[in-house]
Design an enzyme around this catalytic site. Sequence first.
Site, PDB file in Angstrom:
ATOM      1  N   THR A 109       3.329   1.177  -0.540  1.00 19.42           N
ATOM      2  CA  THR A 109       4.734   1.061  -0.906  1.00 19.42           C
ATOM      3  C   THR A 109       5.522   2.319  -0.550  1.00 19.42           C
ATOM      4  O   THR A 109       6.739   2.326  -0.634  1.00 19.42           O
ATOM      5  CB  THR A 109       4.844   0.772  -2.411  1.00 19.42           C
ATOM      6  OG1 THR A 109       3.901  -0.240  -2.742  1.00 19.42           O
ATOM      7  CG2 THR A 109       6.205   0.253  -2.792  1.00 19.42           C
ATOM      8  N   VAL A 136       5.227  -0.889  -8.064  1.00 14.44           N
ATOM      9  CA  VAL A 136       3.805  -0.948  -8.369  1.00 14.44           C
ATOM     10  C   VAL A 136       3.099  -1.721  -7.263  1.00 14.44           C
ATOM     11  O   VAL A 136       3.553  -2.793  -6.855  1.00 14.44           O
ATOM     12  CB  VAL A 136       3.580  -1.639  -9.734  1.00 14.44           C
ATOM     13  CG1 VAL A 136       2.107  -1.818 -10.010  1.00 14.44           C
ATOM     14  CG2 VAL A 136       4.240  -0.845 -10.849  1.00 14.44           C
ATOM     15  N   CYS A 137       1.999  -1.150  -6.772  1.00 13.90           N
ATOM     16  CA  CYS A 137       1.211  -1.839  -5.747  1.00 13.90           C
ATOM     17  C   CYS A 137      -0.266  -1.582  -6.011  1.00 13.90           C
ATOM     18  O   CYS A 137      -0.629  -1.086  -7.069  1.00 13.90           O
ATOM     19  CB  CYS A 137       1.632  -1.411  -4.354  1.00 13.90           C
ATOM     20  SG  CYS A 137       1.355   0.323  -3.996  1.00 13.90           S
ATOM     21  N   ALA A 138      -1.093  -1.908  -5.055  1.00 15.31           N
ATOM     22  CA  ALA A 138      -2.539  -1.812  -5.254  1.00 15.31           C
ATOM     23  C   ALA A 138      -3.000  -0.357  -5.392  1.00 15.31           C
ATOM     24  O   ALA A 138      -3.667  -0.013  -6.357  1.00 15.31           O
ATOM     25  CB  ALA A 138      -3.269  -2.501  -4.110  1.00 15.31           C
TER      26      ALA A 138
END
Length: 101
Positions: free
Chosen positions: A14, A7-9
């Site tokens: 990623t 999970v990233c922005a």
Amino acid sequence: MKRILLVCAAGMSTSLLVNKMKDYATSAGKEVHIEALPVSEANTVIDQADIVMIGPQVRYQLPQVEAMAKGRIPVVVIDMKDYGMVNGQAVLTKALELIGE
């Protein structure tokens, strides 16, 4: 097959790490499904994941992701050094270790 959710922005930063993790998994003979999504979309697949790994740039959203996981699976922040160096081997090894593989 183990399912790993990163999970990233926005889900894009990623993608390089996902590719490195997949490359290492293939070379090590590990069967895994790895995908990256933004926090806003994580709830759509979190029920199928065996672990959620959060990009260090969104570590402040750890409580929100932990609430989505409801204690069912590990939720951890990816080591900043491994993330920055796109060390797919280290991140995958950590994920598998945490889910007992």
